[in-house]
Write an enzyme that holds these catalytic residues in place. Sequence first.
Site, PDB file in Angstrom:
ATOM      1  N   GLY A  10       0.833  -1.201   0.000  1.00 33.50           N
ATOM      2  CA  GLY A  10       0.000   0.000   0.000  1.00 33.50           C
ATOM      3  C   GLY A  10       0.866   1.249   0.000  1.00 33.50           C
ATOM      4  O   GLY A  10       2.104   1.166   0.075  1.00 33.50           O
ATOM      5  N   PHE A  11       0.213   2.375  -0.045  1.00 32.92           N
ATOM      6  CA  PHE A  11       0.953   3.632  -0.141  1.00 32.92           C
ATOM      7  C   PHE A  11       1.840   3.860   1.092  1.00 32.92           C
ATOM      8  O   PHE A  11       3.046   4.094   0.973  1.00 32.92           O
ATOM      9  CB  PHE A  11      -0.044   4.785  -0.337  1.00 32.92           C
ATOM     10  CG  PHE A  11       0.573   6.126  -0.256  1.00 32.92           C
ATOM     11  CD1 PHE A  11       1.578   6.495  -1.145  1.00 32.92           C
ATOM     12  CD2 PHE A  11       0.179   7.028   0.715  1.00 32.92           C
ATOM     13  CE1 PHE A  11       2.170   7.743  -1.070  1.00 32.92           C
ATOM     14  CE2 PHE A  11       0.756   8.283   0.796  1.00 32.92           C
ATOM     15  CZ  PHE A  11       1.756   8.634  -0.085  1.00 32.92           C
ATOM     16  N   ILE A  12       1.264   3.726   2.282  1.00 26.94           N
ATOM     17  CA  ILE A  12       2.056   3.973   3.495  1.00 26.94           C
ATOM     18  C   ILE A  12       3.014   2.806   3.749  1.00 26.94           C
ATOM     19  O   ILE A  12       4.195   3.002   4.038  1.00 26.94           O
ATOM     20  CB  ILE A  12       1.140   4.214   4.721  1.00 26.94           C
ATOM     21  CG1 ILE A  12       0.218   5.419   4.468  1.00 26.94           C
ATOM     22  CG2 ILE A  12       1.973   4.439   5.984  1.00 26.94           C
ATOM     23  CD1 ILE A  12      -0.835   5.658   5.535  1.00 26.94           C
ATOM     24  N   ASP A  31       0.676  -8.817   1.181  1.00 25.95           N
ATOM     25  CA  ASP A  31      -0.316  -7.915   0.603  1.00 25.95           C
ATOM     26  C   ASP A  31      -1.083  -8.701  -0.464  1.00 25.95           C
ATOM     27  O   ASP A  31      -0.481  -9.458  -1.227  1.00 25.95           O
ATOM     28  CB  ASP A  31       0.385  -6.710  -0.039  1.00 25.95           C
ATOM     29  CG  ASP A  31      -0.551  -5.515  -0.197  1.00 25.95           C
ATOM     30  OD1 ASP A  31      -0.246  -4.444   0.331  1.00 25.95           O
ATOM     31  OD2 ASP A  31      -1.600  -5.666  -0.868  1.00 25.95           O
ATOM     32  N   GLY A  36      -3.504  -2.235  -2.538  1.00 24.84           N
ATOM     33  CA  GLY A  36      -2.060  -2.016  -2.698  1.00 24.84           C
ATOM     34  C   GLY A  36      -1.677  -2.283  -4.150  1.00 24.84           C
ATOM     35  O   GLY A  36      -2.443  -2.883  -4.906  1.00 24.84           O
ATOM     36  N   LEU A  76      -0.624  -2.878   8.812  1.00 28.85           N
ATOM     37  CA  LEU A  76      -1.193  -1.796   8.003  1.00 28.85           C
ATOM     38  C   LEU A  76      -2.232  -2.311   7.007  1.00 28.85           C
ATOM     39  O   LEU A  76      -2.898  -1.520   6.342  1.00 28.85           O
ATOM     40  CB  LEU A  76      -0.074  -1.069   7.219  1.00 28.85           C
ATOM     41  CG  LEU A  76       0.606   0.118   7.901  1.00 28.85           C
ATOM     42  CD1 LEU A  76       1.250  -0.269   9.212  1.00 28.85           C
ATOM     43  CD2 LEU A  76       1.653   0.735   6.979  1.00 28.85           C
ATOM     44  N   ALA A 117      -2.209   0.110  12.728  1.00 30.14           N
ATOM     45  CA  ALA A 117      -2.607   1.356  12.057  1.00 30.14           C
ATOM     46  C   ALA A 117      -4.118   1.496  12.143  1.00 30.14           C
ATOM     47  O   ALA A 117      -4.862   0.709  11.571  1.00 30.14           O
ATOM     48  CB  ALA A 117      -2.156   1.329  10.597  1.00 30.14           C
ATOM     49  N   TYR A 149     -16.572   1.449   8.497  1.00 31.61           N
ATOM     50  CA  TYR A 149     -15.104   1.535   8.570  1.00 31.61           C
ATOM     51  C   TYR A 149     -14.662   2.054   9.936  1.00 31.61           C
ATOM     52  O   TYR A 149     -13.777   1.480  10.583  1.00 31.61           O
ATOM     53  CB  TYR A 149     -14.619   2.456   7.442  1.00 31.61           C
ATOM     54  CG  TYR A 149     -13.132   2.658   7.385  1.00 31.61           C
ATOM     55  CD1 TYR A 149     -12.263   1.573   7.316  1.00 31.61           C
ATOM     56  CD2 TYR A 149     -12.580   3.938   7.385  1.00 31.61           C
ATOM     57  CE1 TYR A 149     -10.894   1.759   7.247  1.00 31.61           C
ATOM     58  CE2 TYR A 149     -11.216   4.139   7.317  1.00 31.61           C
ATOM     59  CZ  TYR A 149     -10.377   3.046   7.252  1.00 31.61           C
ATOM     60  OH  TYR A 149      -9.023   3.240   7.186  1.00 31.61           O
ATOM     61  N   LYS A 153     -12.522  -0.286  12.604  1.00 33.55           N
ATOM     62  CA  LYS A 153     -11.202   0.095  13.110  1.00 33.55           C
ATOM     63  C   LYS A 153     -11.256   0.326  14.625  1.00 33.55           C
ATOM     64  O   LYS A 153     -10.292   0.051  15.342  1.00 33.55           O
ATOM     65  CB  LYS A 153     -10.675   1.330  12.381  1.00 33.55           C
ATOM     66  CG  LYS A 153     -10.399   1.123  10.900  1.00 33.55           C
ATOM     67  CD  LYS A 153      -9.468  -0.029  10.583  1.00 33.55           C
ATOM     68  CE  LYS A 153      -8.028   0.301  10.830  1.00 33.55           C
ATOM     69  NZ  LYS A 153      -7.127  -0.802  10.362  1.00 33.55           N
TER      70      LYS A 153
END
Length: 323
Positions: A10-12, A31, A36, A76, A117, A149, A153
């Site tokens: 993914g981006f982070i 992943d 991602g 993440l 995360a 969401y 989380k």
Amino acid sequence: MKVLITGGAGFIGSNLAKYLLKKDHEILIIDDLSTGQFENIKHMEKHPKFTFVLDSILNYTVLDELVSSVDIVYHLAAAVGVEYIINNPLKSIEVNVQGTENVLKLAHKYKKKVLLASTSEVYGKNEKASLEENDDRILGSTTINRWSYSNNKALDEFLALAYFREKKLPIVIVRLFNTTGPGQVGDYGMVVPRFIKQALLNKPITVYGDGEQTRCFTHVDDVVSALDLLMNCNSCEGEIFNVGNPEEVSMNDLAKRIVKYLKSESKIMHISYEKVMGPNFEDMRRRVPNNDKINKFIGWKPKMNLSHIIKDIVKHYEEDLRF
Ligand code: UDP
């Protein structure tokens, strides 16, 4: 150290992998490439200390082997992006709840420290000027998918805290505010790269709603350094931290700033939420982090402001043209 990053493509996650590789750690990534992208990790593929496993965190057997083989886990992997969540409600719940349960269960089995995360979405519609970690969560009805969401989380956070309190599992929770930077794609929301791409192509800038809703954007490099510091902080165990940049901007102003910076011919176009997200959608008007806690524990403050972020993303698009 041998490090597992779930959602590492993914981006982070991919930026974290790059950062930790430079610090000479050995990196293992799992992943499923649902959100991602292989593109994000391609440049690390040949590195002798980098391994990529294409699988889901819902695959317990594979995850078991991976968690057992590392020293620490950055968790993440998640279904992310408001548009993705709305279009994939079931998968989002499965990955974000069962996936995290798998990670924590195995981390407990093998006694591995986990950084979870989480997200500023857990605050929901709380519009306080400066959100602190202990502030109330204000949410809408269960018929509005977006709040799923936030709840998923939040459940992850409860679970991690329960493992810490009952099983003494070392965990640390981070609530990421809007994170952006070079390489992020605007496929599932992610307004900054999306506006920049639209402006570079001289296409209309798509501002949703009245555009007066505000957000605070953090450069991914600032986020990655916070994640590394928090993972290595003993007194941070069992704690929740906001990770965000308090510089607040409305979507109207963001669009104007990007158009001006790029001297773009794009016009700003307002689109109703209903048209993009369908009926039953709610946005939050405001979301601003208070950074006092993270600053007190690890001395972290974001270094890069919004102008810097915009400049960096534009530079990346111009060099890479990966639209
Ligand atoms: N947004 C927008 N135009 C777009 C994409 C997003 O106006 O093309 C708005 C969105 O409605 C929200 C803000 O930008 O108010 C931030 O959206 P993003 O999806 O980046 O993150 P969110 O804060 O919703 O998680």
